[in-house]
Design an enzyme around this catalytic site. Structure first.
Site, mmCIF file in Angstrom:
data_model
loop_
_atom_site.group_PDB
_atom_site.id
_atom_site.type_symbol
_atom_site.label_atom_id
_atom_site.label_comp_id
_atom_site.label_asym_id
_atom_site.label_seq_id
_atom_site.Cartn_x
_atom_site.Cartn_y
_atom_site.Cartn_z
ATOM 1 C CG ASP A 69 -88.384 25.474 -27.603
ATOM 2 O OD1 ASP A 69 -87.386 26.217 -27.405
ATOM 3 O OD2 ASP A 69 -88.295 24.340 -28.109
ATOM 4 C CB SER B 254 -79.610 30.845 -28.130
ATOM 5 O OG SER B 254 -79.303 29.556 -28.584
ATOM 6 C CG ASP C 28 -84.888 29.256 -27.352
ATOM 7 O OD1 ASP C 28 -83.675 29.118 -27.172
ATOM 8 O OD2 ASP C 28 -85.621 28.337 -27.766
ATOM 9 C CG ASN D 220 -82.620 26.185 -22.680
ATOM 10 O OD1 ASN D 220 -83.772 25.975 -23.036
ATOM 11 N ND2 ASN D 220 -81.640 26.376 -23.548
ATOM 12 C CG ASP E 67 -81.687 25.804 -32.231
ATOM 13 O OD1 ASP E 67 -81.703 25.847 -33.471
ATOM 14 O OD2 ASP E 67 -80.657 25.990 -31.559
ATOM 15 C CE LYS F 103 -81.734 30.277 -23.374
ATOM 16 N NZ LYS F 103 -82.727 29.840 -24.373
#
Length: 275
Positions: A219, A45, A10, A222, A12, A196
């Site tokens: 984190d 992402s 991921d 999603n 961000d 994802k």
């Protein structure tokens, strides 16, 4: 000897620090070693593909992207998968968003060619969104995007109303739209199943890689599917507890270059990356 054949990150809050940066020299050393060993690198992402590419200009044509939370999958510049909402489902979701009680709700529609917002949206918020969507256009109606495939709604609202909105989407649009949250008042509505984890499955099938051979980092909400299904799943130390509960291991925080620390451990053949 490592058993990892794919690394998926991921962006961000995971790969990037809070200043939206990463240690490029350290990553490049890891990437070159992975490339030499035939380990695939994937960026997974919720962000737009065009924005994700900009963070990896030298290698964007060598790696894969699970963009838009899994709605659009690109492998070495080749489209592998592109989801799409039906126009009927888009209209139904828009009706819910317009008529529900979601104070300060703002949203954009995301498609393969661009992301879109209806004219009159708060300009201050749009400035922020342009950091995540390098292609963002104003429209008057859905007729203006008739030639594009729309596969995601990106919403922002008060944290107090995130859970009620997600519950309404589940209740009113079950089977047509699924809600996932990455925190900070952000909610994405996606085509059910186009998450994802599904993107990693498609790439794994293409490359002959099993779920047990995949190392993933995340984190947010999603990231849950890919964390739950992958053999080596790491939640970041800065992740909420529900994300940590979905992962098998924990990595140092994004501000401590936790992803790169774990990748280096994997390349060195340290536990748990040993046969």
């Amino acid at each position: 000897m490592t058993v990892v054949k794919m690394v998926a990150v991921d962006k961000d809050g995971t790969f990037l620090d809070d200043n939206k940066q990463y240690n490029r020299a350290r990553f490049n050393a890891c990437y070159q070693e992975m490339k030499q060993r035939g380990i695939k690198f994937v960026v997974a992402s919720g962000n737009q593909y065009y924005q994700l590419k900009s963070f990896f200009p030298e290698i964007a044509s060598e790696i894969a992207f699970v963009a838009e939370n899994g709605a659009w999958i690109i492998d070495r510049d080749e489209e592998l998968f592109c989801g799409e909402f039906s126009r009927q489902d888009i209209d139904a979701v828009l009706d819910t968003l317009h008529n529900g009680n979601y104070p300060e709700l703002r949203y954009i529609l995301c498609g393969r060619d661009s992301a879109y917002y209806f004219e009159g949206l708060d300009e201050k918020w749009l400035v922020k969104m342009r950091h995540y969507c390098h292609r963002l256009k104003a429209i008057r109606s859905l007729d203006d995007v008739a030639g594009d495939k729309l596969f995601k709604f990106a919403l922002n609202l008060s944290d107090d109303y995130v859970e009620p909105l997600m519950a309404d989407i589940e209740r009113l649009h079950q089977g047509a739209a699924a809600a996932t949250s990455s925190g900070h008042g952000s909610v994405d509505l996606i085509v059910p199943g186009n998450h994802k984890g599904h993107g990693l499955d498609l790439l794994g099938k293409r490359w002959g890689i099993e779920r047990s051979e995949i190392l993933v980092f995340g984190d947010g909400g999603n990231d849950l599917e890919m964390l739950q299904q992958s053999g080596f799943s790491f939640a970041m130390a800065n992740a909420p507890q529900k994300v940590k509960d979905a992962a098998r291991f924990e990595a140092p925080s994004n501000n401590d270059e936790g992803v790169l620390q774990v990748i280096e451990q994997m390349l060195a053949g340290k536990p748990p990356f040993v046969i």
